[in-house]
Design a protein around this motif. Structure first.
Motif, mmCIF file in Angstrom:
data_model
loop_
_atom_site.group_PDB
_atom_site.id
_atom_site.type_symbol
_atom_site.label_atom_id
_atom_site.label_comp_id
_atom_site.label_asym_id
_atom_site.label_seq_id
_atom_site.Cartn_x
_atom_site.Cartn_y
_atom_site.Cartn_z
ATOM 1 N N PRO A 40 -1.006 32.653 -5.589
ATOM 2 C CA PRO A 40 -1.318 32.335 -6.988
ATOM 3 C C PRO A 40 -0.181 31.674 -7.755
ATOM 4 C CG PRO A 40 -2.090 34.534 -6.425
ATOM 5 C CD PRO A 40 -1.253 34.064 -5.280
ATOM 6 N N PHE A 41 1.038 31.793 -7.262
ATOM 7 C CA PHE A 41 2.185 31.244 -7.972
ATOM 8 C C PHE A 41 2.611 29.878 -7.429
ATOM 9 C CE2 PHE A 41 2.348 35.837 -8.145
ATOM 10 C CZ PHE A 41 2.504 36.072 -9.505
ATOM 11 N N LEU A 42 1.975 29.425 -6.372
ATOM 12 C CA LEU A 42 2.354 28.172 -5.737
ATOM 13 C C LEU A 42 1.355 27.078 -6.089
ATOM 14 C CD1 LEU A 42 3.479 29.497 -2.247
ATOM 15 C CD2 LEU A 42 4.863 29.014 -4.260
ATOM 16 N N PRO A 43 1.738 25.814 -5.976
ATOM 17 C CA PRO A 43 0.872 24.711 -6.414
ATOM 18 C C PRO A 43 -0.377 24.589 -5.549
ATOM 19 C CG PRO A 43 2.719 23.865 -5.192
ATOM 20 C CD PRO A 43 2.991 25.316 -5.398
ATOM 21 N N SER A 44 -1.465 24.267 -6.201
ATOM 22 C CA SER A 44 -2.701 24.028 -5.463
ATOM 23 C C SER A 44 -3.022 22.538 -5.392
ATOM 24 C CB SER A 44 -3.871 24.761 -6.133
ATOM 25 O OG SER A 44 -4.013 24.347 -7.480
ATOM 26 N N ILE A 45 -2.300 21.726 -6.186
ATOM 27 C CA ILE A 45 -2.566 20.289 -6.243
ATOM 28 C C ILE A 45 -1.264 19.524 -6.046
ATOM 29 C CG2 ILE A 45 -3.377 18.380 -7.680
ATOM 30 C CD1 ILE A 45 -5.122 20.340 -9.180
ATOM 31 N N LEU A 46 -1.279 18.563 -5.167
ATOM 32 C CA LEU A 46 -0.178 17.627 -5.008
ATOM 33 C C LEU A 46 -0.722 16.220 -5.239
ATOM 34 C CD1 LEU A 46 1.602 18.963 -1.785
ATOM 35 C CD2 LEU A 46 2.391 19.196 -4.136
ATOM 36 N N PRO A 47 0.084 15.330 -5.798
ATOM 37 C CA PRO A 47 -0.414 13.980 -6.094
ATOM 38 C C PRO A 47 -0.499 13.126 -4.834
ATOM 39 C CG PRO A 47 1.894 14.122 -6.637
ATOM 40 C CD PRO A 47 1.479 15.508 -6.212
ATOM 41 N N LEU A 48 -1.544 12.324 -4.748
ATOM 42 C CA LEU A 48 -1.636 11.331 -3.679
ATOM 43 C C LEU A 48 -0.899 10.088 -4.134
ATOM 44 C CD1 LEU A 48 -2.709 10.282 -0.983
ATOM 45 C CD2 LEU A 48 -4.777 9.540 -2.176
ATOM 46 N N GLN A 49 0.181 9.756 -3.454
ATOM 47 C CA GLN A 49 0.954 8.561 -3.770
ATOM 48 C C GLN A 49 1.071 7.732 -2.502
ATOM 49 O OE1 GLN A 49 4.594 9.146 -5.933
ATOM 50 N NE2 GLN A 49 3.789 10.838 -7.124
ATOM 51 N N GLN A 50 0.038 6.999 -2.237
ATOM 52 C CA GLN A 50 -0.007 6.148 -1.048
ATOM 53 C C GLN A 50 0.461 4.760 -1.465
ATOM 54 O OE1 GLN A 50 -2.884 6.352 2.691
ATOM 55 N NE2 GLN A 50 -3.941 5.729 0.863
ATOM 56 N N LEU A 51 1.767 4.525 -1.365
ATOM 57 C CA LEU A 51 2.370 3.341 -1.958
ATOM 58 C C LEU A 51 2.306 2.142 -1.025
ATOM 59 C CD1 LEU A 51 5.469 4.887 -3.760
ATOM 60 C CD2 LEU A 51 3.137 4.554 -4.596
ATOM 61 N N VAL A 52 1.090 1.691 -0.785
ATOM 62 C CA VAL A 52 0.858 0.504 0.048
ATOM 63 C C VAL A 52 -0.236 -0.314 -0.607
ATOM 64 C CG1 VAL A 52 0.222 -0.362 2.326
ATOM 65 C CG2 VAL A 52 1.407 1.830 2.115
ATOM 66 N N SER A 53 0.008 -1.573 -0.798
ATOM 67 C CA SER A 53 -1.030 -2.464 -1.313
ATOM 68 C C SER A 53 -1.709 -3.162 -0.148
ATOM 69 C CB SER A 53 -0.437 -3.499 -2.275
ATOM 70 O OG SER A 53 0.378 -4.403 -1.560
ATOM 71 N N ALA A 54 -2.915 -3.641 -0.394
ATOM 72 C CA ALA A 54 -3.622 -4.383 0.653
ATOM 73 C C ALA A 54 -2.842 -5.624 1.050
ATOM 74 C CB ALA A 54 -5.020 -4.765 0.151
ATOM 75 N N GLN A 55 -2.156 -6.238 0.086
ATOM 76 C CA GLN A 55 -1.387 -7.442 0.387
ATOM 77 C C GLN A 55 -0.232 -7.123 1.333
ATOM 78 O OE1 GLN A 55 0.198 -9.369 -3.060
ATOM 79 N NE2 GLN A 55 1.157 -11.029 -1.902
ATOM 80 N N ASP A 56 0.497 -6.039 1.079
ATOM 81 C CA ASP A 56 1.596 -5.652 1.962
ATOM 82 C C ASP A 56 1.086 -5.306 3.356
ATOM 83 O OD1 ASP A 56 3.516 -6.015 0.059
ATOM 84 O OD2 ASP A 56 3.638 -3.909 -0.515
ATOM 85 N N TYR A 57 -0.048 -4.634 3.402
ATOM 86 C CA TYR A 57 -0.575 -4.161 4.675
ATOM 87 C C TYR A 57 -0.932 -5.311 5.600
ATOM 88 C CZ TYR A 57 -3.517 -1.530 7.933
ATOM 89 O OH TYR A 57 -4.059 -0.969 9.050
ATOM 90 N N THR A 58 -1.429 -6.403 5.019
ATOM 91 C CA THR A 58 -1.907 -7.523 5.835
ATOM 92 C C THR A 58 -0.917 -8.674 5.914
ATOM 93 O OG1 THR A 58 -3.036 -8.469 3.914
ATOM 94 C CG2 THR A 58 -4.310 -6.994 5.331
ATOM 95 N N SER A 59 0.197 -8.591 5.182
ATOM 96 C CA SER A 59 1.134 -9.711 5.141
ATOM 97 C C SER A 59 1.855 -9.868 6.468
ATOM 98 C CB SER A 59 2.168 -9.502 4.027
ATOM 99 O OG SER A 59 3.061 -8.471 4.383
ATOM 100 N N GLY A 60 2.258 -11.105 6.753
ATOM 101 C CA GLY A 60 2.993 -11.364 7.979
ATOM 102 C C GLY A 60 4.333 -10.660 8.005
ATOM 103 N N GLU A 61 4.873 -10.336 6.808
ATOM 104 C CA GLU A 61 6.189 -9.713 6.745
ATOM 105 C C GLU A 61 6.200 -8.333 7.368
ATOM 106 O OE1 GLU A 61 7.558 -8.440 2.877
ATOM 107 O OE2 GLU A 61 9.542 -9.192 3.334
ATOM 108 N N VAL A 62 5.120 -7.571 7.145
ATOM 109 C CA VAL A 62 5.114 -6.197 7.643
ATOM 110 C C VAL A 62 4.074 -5.954 8.722
ATOM 111 C CG1 VAL A 62 5.970 -5.273 5.474
ATOM 112 C CG2 VAL A 62 3.507 -5.425 5.838
#
Length: 347
Positions: A40-62
């Protein structure tokens, strides 16, 4: 689980998976009672921070020239997004006078074949002078990305690999050689994608002092580490390919103050000291055999999840005590092993 407890030394490495065979249903029930008082004293929610854009995912750089894609690439990109967020490296376009001449060293622990380091080398745009990859497994040269990284680097000696178990690694001795040509990195950012909690030992656990503060024992830790692997029983969802929403950060009020780990731990410890110890009606007087028959796969998975979260919270609290501005985030929705511990030294 076994019906009878056995005296044993804590196994390490791959044999650690077999720790569960020496844990009894009675021991699990005792741990459950304590966790029910702590949760009861510990967090039940953590934020989703998926720091990837579609552009980065598909770019030739990465994107891998080999055509490699899917959840592993997405997870690597998100880890790099969080490293960028906490200032772990700078690109040539975003250097300022205070960082343009600062040499950077990237050390990847549990590096495997070096895919993450190679991706980091590409996106960091030559701002990192040294790459050190560490893994206890020796991979064939044809499997490793080291060769391609050396060809891409200005200096081939700036890419190195250590074949050692980090449990026995003295990284300081190794870094002495680097420091002869590069000043030591005194305020290192870091990021740990946590998994395999069943490998943890009490003596080496970073959050040990907080584990004890919560009234948990070394025997509790042995049981917890062993049953943490039950989280893998969780049903995996059908994952979607990334889209533009991947760069959105959950800023809901529900997650406000989620990284105040010190307050959570202190409040839990204080309340537990004032609370009479009680047993759970659900598990009271149930034999190990009966418990093992009635404790469902869903219950096992939830217990494993709770344990892994608690262990990660205590690890981050230790980082905070050491002077890090640290937090836990859910860095991907492509895997059930989705937590990232990220932090940097506060100047």
């Amino acid at each position: 689980m076994s019906h009878h407890a056995a005296q044993h030394q804590t196994p390490v490495g791959k044999s650690a998976r077999n720790r569960i065979n020496s844990i009894t249903g009675a021991q699990v029930q005792q741990l459950l009672v304590k966790l029910e008082n702590i949760k009861p004293f510990l967090p039940s929610i953590l934020p989703l921070q998926q720091l990837v854009s579609a552009q980065d995912y598909t770019s030739g750089e990465v994107n891998d020239s080999s055509g490699r894609s899917g959840k592993h690439v997405l997870q690597e990109c998100s880890i790099l997004g969080h490293l960028r967020r906490i200032g772990a490296f700078h690109t040539n376009e975003h250097q300022d006078n205070s960082t343009s001449n600062q040499p950077l060293i990237a050390i990847e622990i549990g590096a495997g074949t070096g895919r993450l380091s190679e991706r980091l080398q590409r996106v960091s745009k030559e701002s990192i002078q040294h790459f050190v990859m560490i893994d206890r497994v020796e991979f064939a040269p044809s499997q490793c990305r080291d060769g391609k990284m050396r060809k891409r680097a200005r200096d081939a000696t700036s890419v190195s690999r250590l074949v050692e178990d980090i449990a026995y690694l003295d990284l300081g001795k190794y870094c002495d050689a680097i420091e002869r040509v590069t000043p030591p990195l005194r305020r290192p950012p870091l990021a740990f994608a946590t998994c395999c909690h069943y490998l943890c030992t009490f003596d080496e656990f970073a959050g040990k002092e907080y584990w004890i503060q919560l009234g948990l024992t070394e025997n509790d830790f042995e049981v917890a580490a062993a049953v943490s692997q039950w989280y893998s029983l969780k049903k995996k969802r059908a994952y979607e390919m990334p889209d533009q929403r991947l760069n959105d950060v959950n800023s809901s009020d529900d997650t406000a103050g989620y990284n105040d780990y010190a307050t959570w731990i202190n409040n839990a410890a204080l309340a537990l000291r004032q609370m009479p110890f009680h047993t759970s009606d659900r598990n009271e007087n149930i034999s190990s055999e009966e418990f093992e028959r009635t404790f469902s796969i869903e219950d096992k998975s939830k217990l494993g999840e709770d344990i892994k979260l608690l262990m990660d919270i205590l690890r981050v609290r230790k980082l905070q005590k050491l002077g890090y501005e640290a937090e836990i985030v859910l860095y991907t929705d492509r895997s059930i092993e989705n937590r990232l511990l990220a932090g940097k030294i506060v100047i």
